[in-house]
Each structure stands twice: as structure tokens, then as C-alpha cells.
Design an enzyme around this catalytic site. Structure first.
Site, PDB file in Angstrom:
ATOM      1  CG  ASP A 123      49.238  37.635  38.704  1.00 36.69           C
ATOM      2  OD1 ASP A 123      48.264  38.019  37.917  1.00 36.69           O
ATOM      3  OD2 ASP A 123      50.211  38.340  38.846  1.00 36.69           O
ATOM      4  CB  SER A 124      43.442  38.061  38.353  1.00 37.30           C
ATOM      5  OG  SER A 124      43.033  36.819  37.749  1.00 37.30           O
ATOM      6  CD  GLU A 183      44.753  42.789  31.129  1.00 35.35           C
ATOM      7  OE1 GLU A 183      45.719  41.838  31.123  1.00 35.35           O
ATOM      8  OE2 GLU A 183      43.938  43.053  31.867  1.00 35.35           O
TER       9      GLU A 183
HETATM   10  O1  KIV Z   1      46.060  37.079  36.392  1.00 30.30           O
HETATM   11  C1  KIV Z   1      45.225  37.128  35.313  1.00 30.30           C
HETATM   12  O2  KIV Z   1      43.879  36.375  35.342  1.00 30.30           O
HETATM   13  C2  KIV Z   1      45.944  37.514  34.138  1.00 30.30           C
HETATM   14  C3  KIV Z   1      44.672  37.841  33.236  1.00 30.30           C
HETATM   15  C4  KIV Z   1      44.320  39.559  33.445  1.00 30.30           C
HETATM   16  C5  KIV Z   1      45.067  37.805  31.796  1.00 30.30           C
HETATM   17  O3  KIV Z   1      46.821  37.544  33.973  1.00 30.30           O
END
Ligand code: KIV
Length: 285
Positions: free
Chosen positions: A48-49, A186
Site C-alpha cells: 500500500d506504499s 521493518e
Molecule cells: O506498503 C508497503 O510497501 C509495505 C512495506 C513498507 C513493507 O508494507
């Protein structure tokens, strides 16, 4: 590489048993997924990044299930063989076990994901157990969990003190007991990551900025390839500065169009003389 077999859970656990590190990257679109497939990346996370890296939001909170399904679908087309994880966005699993199962099911059925990921520890163990009981492999996410960035006080290291570290360790056990096949750590200290990895019996640990001792490594694709203009976190290494390359190419494009040196004859299509003459005659009529 393009002929590789579909990555499966037994394949990933075999890598762990053979002490071969698992490779994992985020990805949000078809062409990048194609490149990652060609490079043989084991696990692709449609995180969701994407709210920050692709849509320009300040956080991941506005991302919706529809966003996740659309991007995951595109990634599945570009990478048919990686183990594809769809991230569960904010409020797609927090409200109840039923909400969690229904939304995890959407990522599997509509987008073709192999698994889902959700943030949180013991307090999310019932969501984890519900999803797993529905036959959906699920990864946990501890340490810096961006959906709780406000409660955590910003994007910062978690588990530096012994008490907080113990809580993360206990949370990892709770997720494993709830059926998580893997846990992403993380931004926690490498010693904590080592302890958790050594204590993991039925799941493997992936590190994002948590050091070398996990069973595999994850980076955000945009951080690793110079594609996020706002900042580069310390935990990332830039493996190739694609952002700079694109920037240089854009300047050259603008210059060549301005100077009329692009396009050249090899970039356009001609017309036979007789057809052209006939066209002129038709226009004259
Ligand atoms: O949304 C994402 O890319 C993640 C990473 C920060 C692990 O959850």
C-alpha cells in the site's frame, strides 16, 4: 529467467532450509513486474506504499481496496511466476475478522495474488487466524507499521528499548501461532531481527531495514532505483539511479523537439509519390 517455475510456499521454505536468502521487492505496475520477473525476484509485494510512491500521497492511509486490486492485477500480468503478495490497506481488516477475510479474498480472486499481508501483532492475531482458516496464506508485518505512523510518532526505528523489543518478539510468536507463514520486520534493530529469526519455527522472516539475519530481504522498489523524489531512507541502497537516467532523457527529449532534431526519417512513415499525387488531385477536386 523468463522460463522459471512458479514460486510456491514449498519452494520458499526450501530456500530457508538451505539457508539461501529470499529476494523480495515491492512493485506496482505491469512493466516493472515484467523486469522483476526477468530478474527472478522470488516475492513481489504490491504494497500500500503505492499511495506514496505511485499516487503521491503523504501516507498510505488513503489507499483503498480498489487501488490494491487494480495494481495487483497489473503486477500479476507482468509477473506470472513470482510469489505475489497483496497488501491489505488501512481499514480493510482492522474492523473485524469477517471484513479481513472478505477483503483478503478479493486480492486472491480478483487480482490473482498468492497471499496477503497485514500489519499488527497480537491484537491482529484473530484476523490472521481467520484469513489463514479461509485458506489464504498471510504474512504479518511488525516494527514500523506505516498504517499506525501517527500512533508510532513518525517513520522511525522501533524496538530499540528492551521492553518494546520484547513486545515485538511476543507479537511475532502470536502471529506465527495464528498461522502466518512469514513475518516482515521493518526498521527494527538487527539484533532483535536475529532473535526473532532464530525463534521462528514455522514461518520465515523478511527484513526491511532490519539487518542481515532474516531469511530474506525486502526493499521498496522506488527507493532502490532512485524513483522516489521526496527522500531516500537510510535502509535503502540505490542499485541503479533510474530516476536520474529518466530525468536526463526527458531533458534531451525536450531539447531535441525544441531544436527540431527529433523526429528523424527513421521515426516517421512516408507515402509513395503516385499516391501522394492522387491525393493532391483529390483535394484539388
Ligand atoms: O506498503 C508497503 O510497501 C509495505 C512495506 C513498507 C513493507 O508494507
Amino acid at each position: 529467467m523468463s522460463e522459471r517455475k512458479k514460486v510456491s510456499l514449498p519452494y520458499l521454505f526450501k530456500k530457508v532450509a538451505n539457508e539461501e536468502p529470499i529476494t523480495m521487492l515491492t512493485c506496482y505496475d505491469y512493466p516493472t513486474a515484467h523486469f522483476q520477473e526477468q530478474a527472478g525476484i522470488d516475492i513481489i509485494l504490491v504494497g500500500d506504499s503505492l499511495g506514496m510512491t505511485m499516487l503521491g500521497y503523504e501516507s498510505t492511509l488513503p489507499v483503498t481496496m480498489d487501488d490494491m486490486v487494480r495494481h495487483s492485477k497489473a503486477v500479476r500480468i507482468g509477473s506470472p511466476n513470482a510469489w505475489l503478495i497483496g497488501d491489505m490497506p488501512y481499514m480493510s481488516y482492522q474492523p473485524s475478522v469477517e471484513t479481513a477475510i472478505l477483503n483478503a479474498g478479493r486480492l486472491m480472486a480478483e487480482a490473482g495474488c498468492d497471499a496477503v499481508k497485514l500489519e499488527g501483532g497480537a491484537e491482529m492475531a484473530d484476523r490472521m487466524a481467520g484469513i489463514v482458516a479461509a485458506g489464504i496464506p498471510a504474512m504479518g508485518h511488525l516494527g514500523l507499521t506505516p498504517q499506525s505512523v501517527s500512533a508510532l510518532g513518525g517513520f522511525r526505528l522501533q524496538g530499540k528499548g528492551a521492553l518494546q523489543a520484547k513486545k515485538i518478539l511476543d507479537d511475532a510468536k502470536a502471529l506465527e501461532e495464528a498461522g502466518a507463514y512469514s513475518i516482515l520486520l521493518e526498521l527494527v534493530p538487527d539484533r532483535l531481527c536475529k532473535l526473532i529469526s532464530e525463534r521462528a519455527d514455522n514461518c520465515f522472516i523478511i527484513s526491511l531495514g532490519a539487518g542481515l539475519h532474516a531469511h530474506g530481504q525486502l526493499l521498496i522498489y522506488h527507493d532502490a532505483f532512485g524513483l522516489y523524489p521526496r527522500f531516500k531512507p537510510r535502509m535503502a541502497k540505490v542499485f541503479a539511479d533510474a530516476g536520474q537516467l529518466i530525468q536526463d532523457g526527458l531533458k534531451q527529449y525536450a531539447q531535441e523537439v525544441t531544436e527540431r532534431t527529433f523526429p528523424q526519417p527513421e521515426n516517421w512513415f512516408g507515402m509513395p509519390d503516385e499516391e501522394y499525387q492522387e491525393l493532391l488531385n483529390l483535394i484539388d477536386d
